[in-house]
Design a protein around this motif. Structure first.
Motif, mmCIF file in Angstrom:
data_model
loop_
_atom_site.group_PDB
_atom_site.id
_atom_site.type_symbol
_atom_site.label_atom_id
_atom_site.label_comp_id
_atom_site.label_asym_id
_atom_site.label_seq_id
_atom_site.Cartn_x
_atom_site.Cartn_y
_atom_site.Cartn_z
ATOM 1 N N ILE A 23 -41.150 -15.408 -4.823
ATOM 2 C CA ILE A 23 -40.203 -16.227 -4.100
ATOM 3 C C ILE A 23 -40.947 -16.616 -2.818
ATOM 4 C CG2 ILE A 23 -38.132 -16.312 -2.742
ATOM 5 C CD1 ILE A 23 -36.841 -14.393 -4.809
ATOM 6 N N SER A 26 -43.356 -19.448 -3.523
ATOM 7 C CA SER A 26 -42.623 -20.669 -3.817
ATOM 8 C C SER A 26 -41.718 -21.250 -2.917
ATOM 9 C CB SER A 26 -41.642 -20.487 -5.213
ATOM 10 O OG SER A 26 -42.407 -20.036 -6.213
ATOM 11 N N HIS A 27 -41.162 -20.109 -1.832
ATOM 12 C CA HIS A 27 -40.549 -20.642 -0.871
ATOM 13 C C HIS A 27 -40.782 -20.116 0.469
ATOM 14 C CE1 HIS A 27 -37.751 -22.709 -3.447
ATOM 15 N NE2 HIS A 27 -37.909 -21.768 -4.477
ATOM 16 N N GLU A 29 -40.301 -21.018 3.450
ATOM 17 C CA GLU A 29 -39.427 -21.173 4.388
ATOM 18 C C GLU A 29 -38.629 -19.998 4.743
ATOM 19 O OE1 GLU A 29 -37.476 -22.706 0.665
ATOM 20 O OE2 GLU A 29 -39.464 -22.853 1.403
ATOM 21 N N ILE A 30 -38.581 -18.994 3.691
ATOM 22 C CA ILE A 30 -37.814 -17.751 3.830
ATOM 23 C C ILE A 30 -38.482 -17.025 4.872
ATOM 24 C CG2 ILE A 30 -36.792 -15.739 2.541
ATOM 25 C CD1 ILE A 30 -36.298 -17.340 -0.065
ATOM 26 N N SER A 278 -32.078 -20.941 -1.006
ATOM 27 C CA SER A 278 -33.305 -21.565 -0.813
ATOM 28 C C SER A 278 -34.105 -21.250 -2.181
ATOM 29 C CB SER A 278 -34.021 -20.670 0.173
ATOM 30 O OG SER A 278 -33.495 -21.022 1.445
ATOM 31 N N ALA A 279 -33.880 -20.269 -2.899
ATOM 32 C CA ALA A 279 -34.509 -19.840 -4.099
ATOM 33 C C ALA A 279 -33.410 -19.883 -5.349
ATOM 34 C CB ALA A 279 -35.284 -18.816 -4.166
#
Length: 345
Positions: A23, A26-27, A29-30, A278-279
């Motif tokens: 995650i 891929s993201h 921003e988390i 977000s995911a």
């Protein structure tokens, strides 16, 4: 799912650390959510402590049926919220200083009578680090529990009713994790002092109300479905952690976002919905629950669900007993030092 006569054994590592890396890749921003604190949790705890103490005062001279009804219909909810506040403090998600979190846990422990806040922290962190490892995961039912209760509805009802006792006995098998330090002693002293004050000022019936609130908040009550929700194989024989997306995430303080919490234990409860938002491709593909009431009756009456409906693993992987269960924070810190995500945590 077939009726089980033993736990479900797995040779695979627990799924959360792997998904955390995926995650974050891929993201990214988390990352900004990791390591945040939520001091509002303390004010929530304060409100619940005042509410439960106030109700205890009001029912001190009432009939026993009123005491029991007040505990089941009202008191169980703030008691459950306090349990989650203790859980947040265990992860150091309320204040930045660990000492402040320990004091917050001791305070949130007050209306639930038994001094468990600091011992809970010691065992709960290892539940994250060693999910499914019998001698290190106190969330996992004991062998005797599963054999005794089996899949009988009356047995599961009794198990829920006395859940705090069963959970307490489990810790005896955690010989590697037993900790009796000054904070545990302080927890005992503060709690016993509070209990004595309640009996002295309000009477034994007020203390009994608080005990009932504790047992109902984690036991024979729709809120008790939380234990079936989190890691019991209720919807899929291979998925070992489930989230709950429903209205009881209010008093639950979003602890229903349980896959999200295990993937990111360094993110406080108020930010857990942002992880799913977000995911979504990681969480909406997993099975989840939407009703604690439905799950409560499913757990009680479905003969294919028993205390054996848990995944157990013998391998500890590369995780040390000293692990503090912060894989998300460790990955972010390692990346900031130039370590690839694949090798971090």
């Amino acid at each position: 799912m077939a009726m089980l006569t033993d736990f479900v054994y797995s040779t695979e590592s627990e799924p959360h650390r792997i998904r955390t890396r995926q995650i974050l890749k891929s993201h990214p921003e988390i990352k900004k959510l990791i390591g945040q604190k939520n001091p509002t949790t303390f004010w929530v705890a304060l409100g619940c402590v005042v509410l439960m103490t106030g109700i205890a005062y009001l029912v001190r001279d009432q009939s026993w049926w009123i005491v029991v009804a007040a505990a089941w219909f009202i008191g169980a909810f703030p008691a459950h919220t306090l349990f989650v506040c203790i859980h947040e403090a265990a992860h150091n998600l309320i204040f930045r200083k660990p000492v402040a979190n320990m004091w917050a846990a001791i305070f949130a422990n007050l209306p639930t009578v038994f001094p468990t806040a600091l011992t809970f922290k010691n065992f709960h962190i290892k539940h994250h680090a060693f999910q499914g490892v019998h001698e290190l995961d106190a969330d996992l039912p004991d062998w005797y529990e599963a054999k005794l209760i089996k899949n009988y509805s009356i047995g599961k009802a009794i198990w829920l009713l006395f859940y705090p006792i069963f959970q307490g006995i489990r810790t005896l098998r955690m010989k590697e994790l037993a900790v009796f330090d000054k904070w545990v002693i302080l927890n005992f002293i503060v709690q016993i002092t509070f209990d004595v004050l309640i009996v002295t000022l309000f009477g034994w019936k007020a203390l009994a109300f608080m005990v009932l609130c504790l047992f109902f908040s984690v036991g024979l009550h729709p809120l008790g479905a939380r234990w079936a929700q989190e890691h019991f194989l209720t919807l899929d024989p291979k998925q070992e952690t489930y989230s709950y997306y429903g209205p009881l995430n209010g008093p639950n303080l979003n602890v229903g976002f349980h896959n999200e919490h295990h993937d990111f234990p360094s993110i406080p409860w108020n930010k857990l919905p942002e992880i799913k938002k977000s995911a979504p491709e990681y969480y909406e593909t997993l099975k989840y629950h939407t009703s604690f009431v439905k799950l409560f009756f499913l757990f009680l009456f479905d003969q294919e669900i028993s205390l054996y409906s848990r995944i157990v693993r013998k391998e500890r992987g590369r995780v040390s007993v000293a692990d503090q269960s912060k894989p998300d924070l460790e990955i972010v810190q390692a990346q900031s030092q130039g370590v690839p995500a694949e090798t971090a945590a």
